[in-house]
Design an enzyme around this catalytic site. Sequence first.
Site, PDB file in Angstrom:
ATOM      1  N   MET A   1      61.667  62.522  21.525  1.00 33.69           N
ATOM      2  CA  MET A   1      60.806  63.205  22.352  1.00 33.69           C
ATOM      3  C   MET A   1      59.565  62.652  22.479  1.00 33.69           C
ATOM      4  O   MET A   1      58.876  61.835  21.882  1.00 33.69           O
ATOM      5  CB  MET A   1      61.077  64.618  21.922  1.00 33.69           C
ATOM      6  CG  MET A   1      62.444  65.293  21.882  1.00 33.69           C
ATOM      7  SD  MET A   1      63.451  65.299  23.464  1.00 33.69           S
ATOM      8  CE  MET A   1      63.316  66.875  23.882  1.00 33.69           C
ATOM      9  N   CYS A   2      58.666  63.493  23.288  1.00 27.97           N
ATOM     10  CA  CYS A   2      57.154  63.012  23.466  1.00 27.97           C
ATOM     11  C   CYS A   2      56.545  64.323  23.479  1.00 27.97           C
ATOM     12  O   CYS A   2      56.947  65.346  23.251  1.00 27.97           O
ATOM     13  CB  CYS A   2      57.095  62.282  24.768  1.00 27.97           C
ATOM     14  SG  CYS A   2      58.319  61.112  24.990  1.00 27.97           S
ATOM     15  N   GLN A   3      55.301  64.165  23.847  1.00 33.75           N
ATOM     16  CA  GLN A   3      54.262  65.201  24.100  1.00 33.75           C
ATOM     17  C   GLN A   3      53.566  65.060  25.198  1.00 33.75           C
ATOM     18  O   GLN A   3      53.211  63.962  25.739  1.00 33.75           O
ATOM     19  CB  GLN A   3      53.370  65.774  22.797  1.00 33.75           C
ATOM     20  CG  GLN A   3      54.250  66.081  21.656  1.00 33.75           C
ATOM     21  CD  GLN A   3      53.627  67.161  20.945  1.00 33.75           C
ATOM     22  OE1 GLN A   3      52.409  67.664  20.912  1.00 33.75           O
ATOM     23  NE2 GLN A   3      54.237  67.373  19.686  1.00 33.75           N
ATOM     24  N   ASN A 108      58.558  64.913  29.269  1.00 33.71           N
ATOM     25  CA  ASN A 108      58.715  65.198  27.769  1.00 33.71           C
ATOM     26  C   ASN A 108      60.119  65.719  27.806  1.00 33.71           C
ATOM     27  O   ASN A 108      60.647  66.579  28.474  1.00 33.71           O
ATOM     28  CB  ASN A 108      58.020  66.230  27.115  1.00 33.71           C
ATOM     29  CG  ASN A 108      58.612  66.979  26.063  1.00 33.71           C
ATOM     30  OD1 ASN A 108      58.902  68.183  26.324  1.00 33.71           O
ATOM     31  ND2 ASN A 108      59.018  66.433  25.015  1.00 33.71           N
TER      32      ASN A 108
END
Lengths: 257, 257
Positions: A1-3, A108
């Site tokens: 995942m990402c932010q 995200n």
Amino acid sequence: MCQLLGMNCNVPTDICFSFEGFATRGGKTDEHRDGWGIAFFEGKGCRLFLDSKPSIASPIAELVRCYPIRSTHVIAHIRKATQGKILLENCHPFRRQLWGQYWVFAHNGDLPAFAPQGMEFYRPVGDTDSEKAFCLILETLRQNFPKEKPSLEGIYPLLKDITNSIAEKGVFNYLLSDGEYFFAHCSTQLSYIVRQAPFAAAHLIDQDVTVDFRQLTKPSDRVAIIATTPLTDNELWTPIQPGDLLAFQDGLPLKLG
Amino acid sequence: MCQLLGMNCNVPTDICFSFEGFATRGGKTDEHRDGWGIAFFEGKGCRLFLDSKPSIASPIAELVRCYPIRSTHVIAHIRKATQGKILLENCHPFRRQLWGQYWVFAHNGDLPAFAPQGMEFYRPVGDTDSEKAFCLILETLRQNFPKEKPSLEGIYPLLKDITNSIAEKGVFNYLLSDGEYFFAHCSTQLSYIVRQAPFAAAHLIDQDVTVDFRQLTKPSDRVAIIATTPLTDNELWTPIQPGDLLAFQDGLPLKLG
């Protein structure tokens, strides 16, 4: 995942303080090492800095941390790859032109088996689900409003529809802006804070850094910061409810439709 | 008017030496103070740095001068405004997507009363003649090859035709690339040099800086530098003939068609 990190304000403001904490998560206080990017609108113009290096080790991130670029609409992203290799073309935010303006998007989440078809105007360059989703959003907006940009109230229901249909495929938190409109969609996790008078001091979670906004602001200033998880530990952040699509304007969230 | 700088090589190379001299013309040794920009391709990805400040006073230009970004396709520009205000959205290079790749364009010249009509896919964001010309080039390429990118031999005659028709409107020196193809069109003024074995030392015109490429290269390396006017005073630069459209590949100019 990402932010995700976003900023929307009523006067051009630099994002150095928030980016300082955020960039630390790109390999130091968190695991988002697979590239990063940030877009700043200045009028109709847009600066886009991208790097496939971790934000804690990127000379370009160092520049962004130290050089105060003032903007009213900012979108930033640190990447932990789920789909798509660690390559520059897979770094968010992505940017395209629609209605004579640049549109910028960062995501995200994860959209497994997402493969939109029949896109006439927009095509992804990299191989992320995120860029495909961005292209589908712009394609849908353009097919429905082929000539001119609609009002915020005009665009909102359509954006909400296409967002909901994409969100059914997986996790779809995103930030989207053209330098005038600013949208934040929460699928699972996204929070915001509005800083306005009376201003106070704020302390980062990811680094022992405090800024006293009383020293840096005018009473009329208002700044909304939107982030996957709160960036400060002495302020009250508001979680956006899953399923909500907010439009920010002059540093305030609007819930339309 | 403005100035152009391009690089095309057979191995990823940094442009620090050439950019050092070039950036000096953005307000110190020459008058091109109205913004600057540079695009670096990395695979299908593209980094684009833009600033409406003069390149001699821009912290972002300082980063580009000092941080060696290696690329095989680079396009840079320093601006002396003729049409369009001094704004970020009017800084070259411009970037758009076509056939699933980013295309980047920078222009030196002036196209008075140039107002292309009927563009379906591409629309300018700023108000320069240059961005209009770029949009018309991409629009023409896309209308003729709607689905897939043609070969270099396939694209060349069409690009030459549209280039000639735009060049009739004024002065139209340009650089255009998608990270695979690299085109340089001379309308009035554009020169290039090919550096290859045996390498030698080169000395900048705009600053007293010398680089000995023997220390920095392998025998198989080949680098073409294209610039409005020569950047070094101890090398032989080749003027491109007015009306010529060159395609560079692996550091060598090809004249097709």
